[in-house]
Design a protein around this motif. Structure first.
Motif, PDB file in Angstrom:
ATOM      1  N   ARG A   1      22.485   0.252 -21.726  1.00  0.00           N
ATOM      2  CA  ARG A   1      21.569   1.175 -22.403  1.00  0.00           C
ATOM      3  C   ARG A   1      22.245   2.056 -23.438  1.00  0.00           C
ATOM      4  NH1 ARG A   1      17.153   3.752 -18.444  1.00  0.00           N
ATOM      5  NH2 ARG A   1      15.595   2.588 -19.579  1.00  0.00           N
ATOM      6  N   PHE A   2      23.395   2.636 -23.104  1.00  0.00           N
ATOM      7  CA  PHE A   2      24.011   3.583 -24.031  1.00  0.00           C
ATOM      8  C   PHE A   2      24.490   2.911 -25.319  1.00  0.00           C
ATOM      9  CE2 PHE A   2      27.505   6.291 -25.587  1.00  0.00           C
ATOM     10  CZ  PHE A   2      26.751   7.420 -25.875  1.00  0.00           C
ATOM     11  N   PRO A   3      25.210   1.765 -25.272  1.00  0.00           N
ATOM     12  CA  PRO A   3      25.541   1.105 -26.535  1.00  0.00           C
ATOM     13  C   PRO A   3      24.296   0.673 -27.316  1.00  0.00           C
ATOM     14  CG  PRO A   3      26.944   0.285 -24.801  1.00  0.00           C
ATOM     15  CD  PRO A   3      25.895   1.133 -24.147  1.00  0.00           C
ATOM     16  N   GLY A   4      23.252   0.246 -26.598  1.00  0.00           N
ATOM     17  CA  GLY A   4      21.998  -0.102 -27.270  1.00  0.00           C
ATOM     18  C   GLY A   4      21.381   1.101 -27.957  1.00  0.00           C
ATOM     19  N   PHE A   5      21.453   2.263 -27.281  1.00  0.00           N
ATOM     20  CA  PHE A   5      20.959   3.511 -27.850  1.00  0.00           C
ATOM     21  C   PHE A   5      21.716   3.846 -29.142  1.00  0.00           C
ATOM     22  CE2 PHE A   5      21.591   8.142 -28.118  1.00  0.00           C
ATOM     23  CZ  PHE A   5      20.281   8.576 -28.219  1.00  0.00           C
ATOM     24  N   LEU A   6      23.051   3.719 -29.097  1.00  0.00           N
ATOM     25  CA  LEU A   6      23.858   4.012 -30.291  1.00  0.00           C
ATOM     26  C   LEU A   6      23.534   3.056 -31.439  1.00  0.00           C
ATOM     27  CD1 LEU A   6      27.351   4.785 -28.721  1.00  0.00           C
ATOM     28  CD2 LEU A   6      25.673   6.403 -29.622  1.00  0.00           C
ATOM     29  N   ILE A   7      23.407   1.781 -31.132  1.00  0.00           N
ATOM     30  CA  ILE A   7      23.083   0.794 -32.171  1.00  0.00           C
ATOM     31  C   ILE A   7      21.689   1.054 -32.737  1.00  0.00           C
ATOM     32  CG2 ILE A   7      22.609  -1.665 -32.569  1.00  0.00           C
ATOM     33  CD1 ILE A   7      25.571  -1.005 -32.465  1.00  0.00           C
ATOM     34  N   GLY A   8      20.750   1.401 -31.878  1.00  0.00           N
ATOM     35  CA  GLY A   8      19.394   1.697 -32.351  1.00  0.00           C
ATOM     36  C   GLY A   8      19.379   2.848 -33.340  1.00  0.00           C
ATOM     37  N   TRP A   9      20.086   3.933 -33.005  1.00  0.00           N
ATOM     38  CA  TRP A   9      20.114   5.078 -33.926  1.00  0.00           C
ATOM     39  C   TRP A   9      20.921   4.758 -35.178  1.00  0.00           C
ATOM     40  CZ3 TRP A   9      16.964   8.846 -34.537  1.00  0.00           C
ATOM     41  CH2 TRP A   9      16.168   9.227 -33.472  1.00  0.00           C
ATOM     42  N   ALA A  10      21.966   3.936 -35.049  1.00  0.00           N
ATOM     43  CA  ALA A  10      22.717   3.527 -36.244  1.00  0.00           C
ATOM     44  C   ALA A  10      21.821   2.721 -37.185  1.00  0.00           C
ATOM     45  CB  ALA A  10      23.943   2.705 -35.844  1.00  0.00           C
ATOM     46  N   LEU A  11      20.979   1.872 -36.626  1.00  0.00           N
ATOM     47  CA  LEU A  11      20.036   1.113 -37.463  1.00  0.00           C
ATOM     48  C   LEU A  11      19.034   2.028 -38.143  1.00  0.00           C
ATOM     49  CD1 LEU A  11      19.315  -1.934 -35.144  1.00  0.00           C
ATOM     50  CD2 LEU A  11      20.464  -1.981 -37.355  1.00  0.00           C
ATOM     51  N   ILE A  12      18.539   3.031 -37.419  1.00  0.00           N
ATOM     52  CA  ILE A  12      17.584   3.968 -38.016  1.00  0.00           C
ATOM     53  C   ILE A  12      18.218   4.729 -39.178  1.00  0.00           C
ATOM     54  CG2 ILE A  12      16.314   6.111 -37.574  1.00  0.00           C
ATOM     55  CD1 ILE A  12      15.672   4.963 -34.794  1.00  0.00           C
ATOM     56  N   VAL A  13      19.445   5.198 -38.986  1.00  0.00           N
ATOM     57  CA  VAL A  13      20.132   5.936 -40.051  1.00  0.00           C
ATOM     58  C   VAL A  13      20.413   5.016 -41.238  1.00  0.00           C
ATOM     59  CG1 VAL A  13      22.287   7.122 -40.618  1.00  0.00           C
ATOM     60  CG2 VAL A  13      21.083   7.683 -38.524  1.00  0.00           C
ATOM     61  N   GLU A  14      20.817   3.774 -40.950  1.00  0.00           N
ATOM     62  CA  GLU A  14      21.073   2.818 -42.028  1.00  0.00           C
ATOM     63  C   GLU A  14      19.813   2.574 -42.844  1.00  0.00           C
ATOM     64  OE1 GLU A  14      22.066  -1.944 -42.435  1.00  0.00           O
ATOM     65  OE2 GLU A  14      22.397  -0.926 -40.516  1.00  0.00           O
ATOM     66  N   TYR A  15      18.690   2.343 -42.170  1.00  0.00           N
ATOM     67  CA  TYR A  15      17.430   2.112 -42.879  1.00  0.00           C
ATOM     68  C   TYR A  15      16.996   3.354 -43.643  1.00  0.00           C
ATOM     69  CZ  TYR A  15      17.080  -2.112 -40.023  1.00  0.00           C
ATOM     70  OH  TYR A  15      17.312  -3.313 -39.416  1.00  0.00           O
ATOM     71  N   LEU A  16      17.237   4.518 -43.089  1.00  0.00           N
ATOM     72  CA  LEU A  16      16.879   5.769 -43.752  1.00  0.00           C
ATOM     73  C   LEU A  16      17.592   5.898 -45.096  1.00  0.00           C
ATOM     74  CD1 LEU A  16      15.574   8.756 -43.314  1.00  0.00           C
ATOM     75  CD2 LEU A  16      17.929   9.334 -42.801  1.00  0.00           C
ATOM     76  N   PHE A  17      18.910   5.719 -45.087  1.00  0.00           N
ATOM     77  CA  PHE A  17      19.664   5.860 -46.329  1.00  0.00           C
ATOM     78  C   PHE A  17      19.356   4.738 -47.318  1.00  0.00           C
ATOM     79  CE2 PHE A  17      22.440   8.627 -43.727  1.00  0.00           C
ATOM     80  CZ  PHE A  17      22.396   9.741 -44.545  1.00  0.00           C
ATOM     81  N   ALA A  18      19.175   3.533 -46.820  1.00  0.00           N
ATOM     82  CA  ALA A  18      18.849   2.418 -47.714  1.00  0.00           C
ATOM     83  C   ALA A  18      17.489   2.636 -48.373  1.00  0.00           C
ATOM     84  CB  ALA A  18      18.863   1.114 -46.940  1.00  0.00           C
ATOM     85  N   ALA A  19      16.493   3.042 -47.585  1.00  0.00           N
ATOM     86  CA  ALA A  19      15.163   3.270 -48.144  1.00  0.00           C
ATOM     87  C   ALA A  19      15.164   4.429 -49.128  1.00  0.00           C
ATOM     88  CB  ALA A  19      14.162   3.535 -47.020  1.00  0.00           C
TER      89      ALA A  19
END
Length: 132
Positions: free
Chosen positions: A44-62
């Motif tokens: 769960r915890f690595p999945g949580f970190l990857i999920g938030w990393a994806l959100i931040v990546e999409y935020l900056f890209a968008a």
């Protein structure tokens, strides 16, 4: 021949990667993304970190794409004789000479905000339609 061989080697590596990813996807009972696969493989915890990393990546890209498109929309309106005022057409902050933020006096980049809202609506409708 070195370029051809390097492309062949890169293609072979991509095939192996695709087969590994397909096997992993076949083992997971639900469809997902990097978050789902990380959660299944590592917890769960690595999945949580990857999920938030994806959100931040999409935020900056968008945001970067929206600002670029905003410039194009501003140029389009200016070319047809309807210039967008800088108060609502440019960013309120920019990087100064010392890489620090400085205020520009503008309020909001409204074309960029509207483009992000439109993209969000399109993605939301597409996700809702594909889940039926």
């Amino acid at each position: 021949p070195a370029i051809v061989l390097s492309f062949a080697l890169a293609g072979a590596c991509c095939v192996v990667y695709a087969l590994c990813f397909a096997e992993l996807a076949a083992m997971v009972p639900i469809s997902g993304s990097a978050y789902t696969y990380t959660r299944v493989a590592f917890g769960r915890f690595p999945g949580f970190l990857i999920g938030w990393a994806l959100i931040v990546e999409y935020l900056f890209a968008a945001a970067a794409v929206a600002v670029g498109w905003s410039g194009y929309v501003g140029s389009l309106f200016k070319s047809v004789g309807l210039p967008i005022p800088s108060v609502i057409g440019l960013a309120p902050f920019e990087f100064g000479e010392n890489h620090g933020l400085r205020a520009t006096g503008d309020v909001i980049n409204l074309p960029a905000v509207l483009l992000v809202v439109a993209a969000t609506i399109v993605v939301g409708v597409g996700a809702k339609t594909s889940s039926l």
